[in-house]
Design a protein around this motif. Structure first.
Motif, PDB file in Angstrom:
ATOM      1  N   GLU A   8      -1.520  -3.700   5.128  1.00 28.04           N
ATOM      2  CA  GLU A   8      -2.075  -4.797   4.326  1.00 28.04           C
ATOM      3  C   GLU A   8      -3.528  -4.506   3.943  1.00 28.04           C
ATOM      4  O   GLU A   8      -3.926  -4.667   2.781  1.00 28.04           O
ATOM      5  N   LEU A   9      -4.332  -4.065   4.907  1.00 24.21           N
ATOM      6  CA  LEU A   9      -5.718  -3.694   4.607  1.00 24.21           C
ATOM      7  C   LEU A   9      -5.759  -2.524   3.628  1.00 24.21           C
ATOM      8  O   LEU A   9      -6.560  -2.524   2.689  1.00 24.21           O
ATOM      9  N   LEU A  10      -4.884  -1.573   3.812  1.00 20.56           N
ATOM     10  CA  LEU A  10      -4.819  -0.422   2.914  1.00 20.56           C
ATOM     11  C   LEU A  10      -4.522  -0.873   1.481  1.00 20.56           C
ATOM     12  O   LEU A  10      -5.113  -0.368   0.528  1.00 20.56           O
ATOM     13  N   GLY A  11      -3.631  -1.856   1.330  1.00 19.83           N
ATOM     14  CA  GLY A  11      -3.323  -2.404   0.001  1.00 19.83           C
ATOM     15  C   GLY A  11      -4.538  -3.046  -0.643  1.00 19.83           C
ATOM     16  O   GLY A  11      -4.798  -2.854  -1.844  1.00 19.83           O
ATOM     17  N   ALA A  12      -5.310  -3.794   0.132  1.00 16.76           N
ATOM     18  CA  ALA A  12      -6.532  -4.423  -0.393  1.00 16.76           C
ATOM     19  C   ALA A  12      -7.545  -3.364  -0.810  1.00 16.76           C
ATOM     20  O   ALA A  12      -8.203  -3.489  -1.857  1.00 16.76           O
ATOM     21  N   LEU A  13      -7.668  -2.311   0.004  1.00 19.85           N
ATOM     22  CA  LEU A  13      -8.592  -1.227  -0.339  1.00 19.85           C
ATOM     23  C   LEU A  13      -8.129  -0.476  -1.588  1.00 19.85           C
ATOM     24  O   LEU A  13      -8.943  -0.094  -2.427  1.00 19.85           O
ATOM     25  N   ARG A  14      -6.826  -0.285  -1.728  1.00 26.11           N
ATOM     26  CA  ARG A  14      -6.279   0.388  -2.915  1.00 26.11           C
ATOM     27  C   ARG A  14      -6.558  -0.458  -4.167  1.00 26.11           C
ATOM     28  O   ARG A  14      -6.893   0.074  -5.221  1.00 26.11           O
ATOM     29  N   ASP A  15      -6.453  -1.787  -4.044  1.00 27.23           N
ATOM     30  CA  ASP A  15      -6.760  -2.664  -5.181  1.00 27.23           C
ATOM     31  C   ASP A  15      -8.218  -2.520  -5.621  1.00 27.23           C
ATOM     32  O   ASP A  15      -8.525  -2.593  -6.801  1.00 27.23           O
ATOM     33  N   LYS A  16      -9.124  -2.306  -4.668  1.00 24.40           N
ATOM     34  CA  LYS A  16     -10.550  -2.161  -4.975  1.00 24.40           C
ATOM     35  C   LYS A  16     -10.927  -0.756  -5.448  1.00 24.40           C
ATOM     36  O   LYS A  16     -11.785  -0.596  -6.304  1.00 24.40           O
ATOM     37  N   HIS A  17     -10.306   0.273  -4.831  1.00 19.36           N
ATOM     38  CA  HIS A  17     -10.782   1.648  -5.014  1.00 19.36           C
ATOM     39  C   HIS A  17      -9.797   2.582  -5.710  1.00 19.36           C
ATOM     40  O   HIS A  17     -10.136   3.740  -5.962  1.00 19.36           O
ATOM     41  N   GLY A  18      -8.586   2.131  -5.984  1.00 18.42           N
ATOM     42  CA  GLY A  18      -7.586   3.005  -6.592  1.00 18.42           C
ATOM     43  C   GLY A  18      -6.836   3.805  -5.537  1.00 18.42           C
ATOM     44  O   GLY A  18      -6.842   3.453  -4.353  1.00 18.42           O
ATOM     45  N   PRO A  19      -6.189   4.903  -5.942  1.00 16.23           N
ATOM     46  CA  PRO A  19      -5.406   5.714  -4.995  1.00 16.23           C
ATOM     47  C   PRO A  19      -6.256   6.179  -3.808  1.00 16.23           C
ATOM     48  O   PRO A  19      -7.441   6.493  -3.960  1.00 16.23           O
ATOM     49  N   LEU A  20      -5.610   6.215  -2.621  1.00 13.53           N
ATOM     50  CA  LEU A  20      -6.316   6.521  -1.380  1.00 13.53           C
ATOM     51  C   LEU A  20      -5.698   7.694  -0.641  1.00 13.53           C
ATOM     52  O   LEU A  20      -4.585   8.116  -0.945  1.00 13.53           O
ATOM     53  N   MET A  21      -6.427   8.158   0.357  1.00 15.39           N
ATOM     54  CA  MET A  21      -5.943   9.184   1.272  1.00 15.39           C
ATOM     55  C   MET A  21      -6.591   8.941   2.627  1.00 15.39           C
ATOM     56  O   MET A  21      -7.607   8.245   2.718  1.00 15.39           O
ATOM     57  N   PHE A  22      -5.985   9.487   3.686  1.00 15.99           N
ATOM     58  CA  PHE A  22      -6.565   9.470   5.026  1.00 15.99           C
ATOM     59  C   PHE A  22      -6.795  10.900   5.480  1.00 15.99           C
ATOM     60  O   PHE A  22      -6.032  11.801   5.123  1.00 15.99           O
ATOM     61  N   HIS A  23      -7.805  11.078   6.307  1.00 13.36           N
ATOM     62  CA  HIS A  23      -7.968  12.311   7.068  1.00 13.36           C
ATOM     63  C   HIS A  23      -8.247  11.891   8.502  1.00 13.36           C
ATOM     64  O   HIS A  23      -9.164  11.106   8.747  1.00 13.36           O
ATOM     65  N   GLN A  24      -7.419  12.381   9.426  1.00 14.83           N
ATOM     66  CA  GLN A  24      -7.622  12.073  10.840  1.00 14.83           C
ATOM     67  C   GLN A  24      -8.810  12.875  11.333  1.00 14.83           C
ATOM     68  O   GLN A  24      -8.750  14.091  11.434  1.00 14.83           O
ATOM     69  N   SER A  25      -9.898  12.171  11.612  1.00 13.78           N
ATOM     70  CA  SER A  25     -11.135  12.816  12.041  1.00 13.78           C
ATOM     71  C   SER A  25     -10.950  13.457  13.406  1.00 13.78           C
ATOM     72  O   SER A  25     -10.251  12.935  14.268  1.00 13.78           O
ATOM     73  N   GLY A  26     -11.608  14.574  13.597  1.00 12.09           N
ATOM     74  CA  GLY A  26     -11.540  15.279  14.868  1.00 12.09           C
ATOM     75  C   GLY A  26     -12.725  15.008  15.763  1.00 12.09           C
ATOM     76  O   GLY A  26     -12.908  15.655  16.779  1.00 12.09           O
ATOM     77  N   GLY A  27     -13.531  14.055  15.404  1.00 12.10           N
ATOM     78  CA  GLY A  27     -14.695  13.750  16.238  1.00 12.10           C
ATOM     79  C   GLY A  27     -15.959  13.807  15.418  1.00 12.10           C
ATOM     80  O   GLY A  27     -15.940  13.621  14.218  1.00 12.10           O
ATOM     81  N   CYS A  28     -17.071  14.049  16.063  1.00 10.54           N
ATOM     82  CA  CYS A  28     -18.386  14.086  15.445  1.00 10.54           C
ATOM     83  C   CYS A  28     -18.933  12.674  15.322  1.00 10.54           C
ATOM     84  O   CYS A  28     -18.643  11.819  16.138  1.00 10.54           O
ATOM     85  N   CYS A  29     -19.609  12.381  14.229  1.00  8.06           N
ATOM     86  CA  CYS A  29     -20.338  11.121  14.110  1.00  8.06           C
ATOM     87  C   CYS A  29     -19.447   9.887  14.033  1.00  8.06           C
ATOM     88  O   CYS A  29     -19.869   8.805  14.407  1.00  8.06           O
ATOM     89  N   ASP A  30     -18.225  10.006  13.555  1.00 11.33           N
ATOM     90  CA  ASP A  30     -17.351   8.837  13.452  1.00 11.33           C
ATOM     91  C   ASP A  30     -16.229   8.855  14.475  1.00 11.33           C
ATOM     92  O   ASP A  30     -15.245   8.144  14.338  1.00 11.33           O
ATOM     93  N   GLY A  31     -16.335   9.653  15.520  1.00 10.34           N
ATOM     94  CA  GLY A  31     -15.315   9.673  16.560  1.00 10.34           C
ATOM     95  C   GLY A  31     -14.016  10.269  16.048  1.00 10.34           C
ATOM     96  O   GLY A  31     -13.991  11.082  15.141  1.00 10.34           O
ATOM     97  N   SER A  32     -12.926   9.861  16.633  1.00 10.06           N
ATOM     98  CA  SER A  32     -11.608  10.372  16.255  1.00 10.06           C
ATOM     99  C   SER A  32     -10.820   9.298  15.523  1.00 10.06           C
ATOM    100  O   SER A  32      -9.747   8.889  15.947  1.00 10.06           O
ATOM    101  N   SER A  33     -11.357   8.836  14.442  1.00 11.96           N
ATOM    102  CA  SER A  33     -10.743   7.759  13.672  1.00 11.96           C
ATOM    103  C   SER A  33     -10.025   8.295  12.455  1.00 11.96           C
ATOM    104  O   SER A  33     -10.413   9.324  11.901  1.00 11.96           O
TER     105      SER A  33
END
Length: 184
Positions: free
Chosen positions: A34-59
């Motif tokens: 549901e959140l992804l749908g709202a973000l797509r409405d605001k920003h257009g097509p989306l993608m994810f990258h599973q972070s491996g750490g660093c400044c934003d953790g493993s999100s």
């Protein structure tokens, strides 16, 4: 199937209500979708990258499609079954080697997201959960090699989309007998 093996991947409903019998490397909860749908409405097509750490953790980091450069050796975990075009989810090749025995569950919880991820100002953040695959699931996954960034550039796509589940516990149940041990 041996005692203790999870059968959750054997019968998953897709967005059309049809039963699928494959093993999904990832799923997304309905709240996260549901959140992804709202973000797509605001920003257009989306993608994810599973972070491996660093400044934003493993999100799982959510970007406008193309804003994160996918490398030749990055691995496509799947395309989420959200929206017409779906949302691809990537992970680095070395990190995939560590996580390949785990189903990634993208969920959402209250809080501030990673500084570069699109949900940061929404008061919610995407969260990675995981479930270890059974031996049978690992065997099935070994039979279909992962798609790399180079493969994707050549036009390879996964045969199915990664499903939406109602809640994280639908994908990551507490194993029978474990809850009593934790409570005791």
């Amino acid at each position: 199937m041996r005692a203790g093996d999870d059968q959750r991947s054997s019968a998953i409903e897709d967005r059309h209500g049809e039963q699928r019998h494959d093993v999904a490397r990832l799923v997304i909860t309905s709240a996260a979708a549901e959140l992804l749908g709202a973000l797509r409405d605001k920003h257009g097509p989306l993608m994810f990258h599973q972070s491996g750490g660093c400044c934003d953790g493993s999100s799982p980091m959510c970007y406008p499609s193309g804003d994160f450069i996918v490398g030749d050796r990055d691995v496509l975990l799947g395309v989420l079954d959200t929206g017409e075009d779906g949302v691809p989810v990537w992970i680095s090749g070395p990190q995939f080697q560590v996580w390949k025995h785990t189903q990634l569950v993208i969920d959402v919880v209250p809080g501030r997201g990673g500084g570069f991820s699109l949900e940061a100002p929404e008061g919610m953040r995407f969260l990675s959960r995981g479930r270890a695959f059974s031996a049978d699931e690992n065997t099935a996954l070994d039979a279909s090699p992962a798609i790399t960034g180079a493969d994707y550039e050549r036009g390879e796509r996964p045969p199915d989309r990664a499903p939406v589940v109602a809640t994280a516990v639908d994908a990551c149940p507490v194993p029978a007998g474990r809850a009593a041990q934790v409570k005791g």
